[in-house]
Design an enzyme around this catalytic site. Structure first.
Site, PDB file in Angstrom:
ATOM      1  CG  HIS A 192      -0.505   0.425   2.898  1.00 29.34           C
ATOM      2  ND1 HIS A 192       0.386  -0.475   3.364  1.00 29.34           N
ATOM      3  CD2 HIS A 192      -0.248   1.752   3.216  1.00 29.34           C
ATOM      4  CE1 HIS A 192       0.595   0.122   4.370  1.00 29.34           C
ATOM      5  NE2 HIS A 192       0.595   1.024   4.363  1.00 29.34           N
ATOM      6  CG  ASP A 241       0.021  -4.138   2.652  1.00 21.46           C
ATOM      7  OD1 ASP A 241       0.646  -3.468   1.544  1.00 21.46           O
ATOM      8  OD2 ASP A 241      -0.020  -3.002   3.798  1.00 21.46           O
ATOM      9  CB  SER A 339       3.222   1.788   6.248  1.00 22.93           C
ATOM     10  OG  SER A 339       1.962   0.790   6.897  1.00 22.93           O
TER      11      SER A 339
END
Length: 391
Positions: A192, A241, A339
């Site tokens: 992402h 992810d 992230s």
């Protein structure tokens, strides 16, 4: 909107001592601490000191061997330890596994200049009785970092850390997600993180920095040649992810930039660390200095309870491809910040190198109550990573 990582706390351990707390004794000499007889020993070989540090208890420092503390280690451990250290060169460990990522890791550790010596292996000696010699320290005046207030990393501590940039020009880029250097051309990150709705695709990688405010000459910047998300990743789902970023030129390894290894075993252990330049707390600004936090592994049942089925996890938590780490008592986890950064453990060959076991993926509001975050399990994706990075 990019899910960012923040670390609001860390129990990365450093020994902060005052001059009068150093005994000025060489390794191998006798020492006394808190009424107990001991022997000055490298902290790497002193189990009791490591046990004490886990409880925020600092041992007495005899001296330093380079940057490594030599501590007053309890005599009972010296006599009764069942493990005998056997120092081997890295080359002798090359054929430990048939996993390609492991073999590449060993080559890096053998050929690149990491800032520490190989860690000892151990042989069992069943003829020596086992004895519990955990010290009972009660010493005033020793500075112990407050875990709940976070911990700033030091330079060269996490040389694999990457900061990802977004925007049309490198000079005005927004530096958001994190990542890990794993080879001369590839950064491991979250899928992402390869694009931002407002800023577009990830375009740049910054390496070699400790602080966002580091002078420009310290930043090692690279253009992203291509982003490779896992083929099963479908935004905004939190499954699969994970992604790889290929740089346009070969990454230059040196004192400030060195690759991390990929952990090639299924069960990585109960504790791990996460790092990032994220916010220092809920609704707070981004950290200037790289922060780190030590987290505890939650079992499958607990993770399934914390992350039931919902629109981004339509099947609920998947223990095969995901893991969750956090803290049940303190608000330590990863959240708004960067992230894509690593969840990592110390390498078994070089203590100053790291094995990446997870990629920061998803979590709830952090910094308010105790909780956890979801990390993509690197072990499951090793065949896919190897097929791209080391075909």
């Amino acid at each position: 909107m990019l899910f960012k990582l923040v670390v609001i706390a860390c129990s990365c351990i450093t020994l902060s001592v005052q001059n009068e707390q150093v005994l000025n004794r060489p390794e191998g000499s006798k020492c006394t601490f808190n009424g107990q007889e001991g022997k000055c020993t490298s902290i790497r070989n002193c189990r009791s000191a490591k046990q004490g540090l886990q409880k925020k208890i600092h041992p007495a420092i005899c001296s330093f061997e380079g940057k490594t503390p030599v501590v007053c280690c309890m005599e009972c451990e010296q006599r009764h330890s069942k493990k005998i250290p056997v120092y081997q060169d890295i080359g002798s460990r090359f054929n430990d596994t048939n996993r390609k990522a492991r073999n590449i890791c060993l080559r890096y550790l053998a050929n690149l200049r990491y800032p520490c010596d190989p860690a000892p292996r151990y042989l069992e000696d069943d003829g020596i009785p086992d004895t519990n010699c955990e010290p009972q320290y009660d010493v005033p005046g020793i500075s112990v970092p407050q875990v709940s207030h976070g911990y700033s990393a030091i330079r060269q501590q996490y040389t694999h850390m990457a900061l990802l940039g977004y925007g049309e020009e490198m000079e005005t880029a927004q530096w958001l997600c994190g990542g890990s250097v794993i080879s001369e051309r590839y950064i491991l990150t979250a899928a992402h993180c390869i694009s931002s709705p407002s800023l577009g695709p990830v375009r740049y990688v910054a390496l070699g920095i400790l602080r966002r405010s580091d002078p420009e000459r310290i930043w090692q910047k690279y253009n992203v040649r291509r982003a490779v998300p896992h083929p099963e990743y479908k935004s905004p789902s939190k499954y699969h992810d994970i992604a790889l970023l290929e740089t346009d030129t070969e990454i230059i390894f040196g004192n400030m930039v060195l690759p991390a290894c990929l952990h090639s075993e299924l069960n990585p252990g109960d504790e791990a660390e996460a790092c990032g330049w994220g916010a220092l707390g809920h609704h707070q600004g981004l950290a200037d200095t790289l922060q780190a936090v030590k987290l505890q592994r939650y079992d499958e049942e607990k993770c399934s309870q914390l992350y039931p089925k919902h629109r981004h996890l339509v099947h609920g938590y998947n223990h095969t491809t995901q893991m969750c780490y956090g803290d049940e008592t303190d608000p330590k986890d990863t959240c708004e910040g960067d992230s894509g950064g690593p969840l990592q453990i110390a390498n078994d060959v070089l203590s100053c190198a790291y094995d990446v076991i997870g990629v920061t993926s998803y979590g709830r509001q952090c910094g308010v109550t105790a909780g956890s975050g979801i990390y993509t399990r690197v072990y499951f994706y090793l065949p896919w990573i190897e097929s791209i990075v080391w075909p």
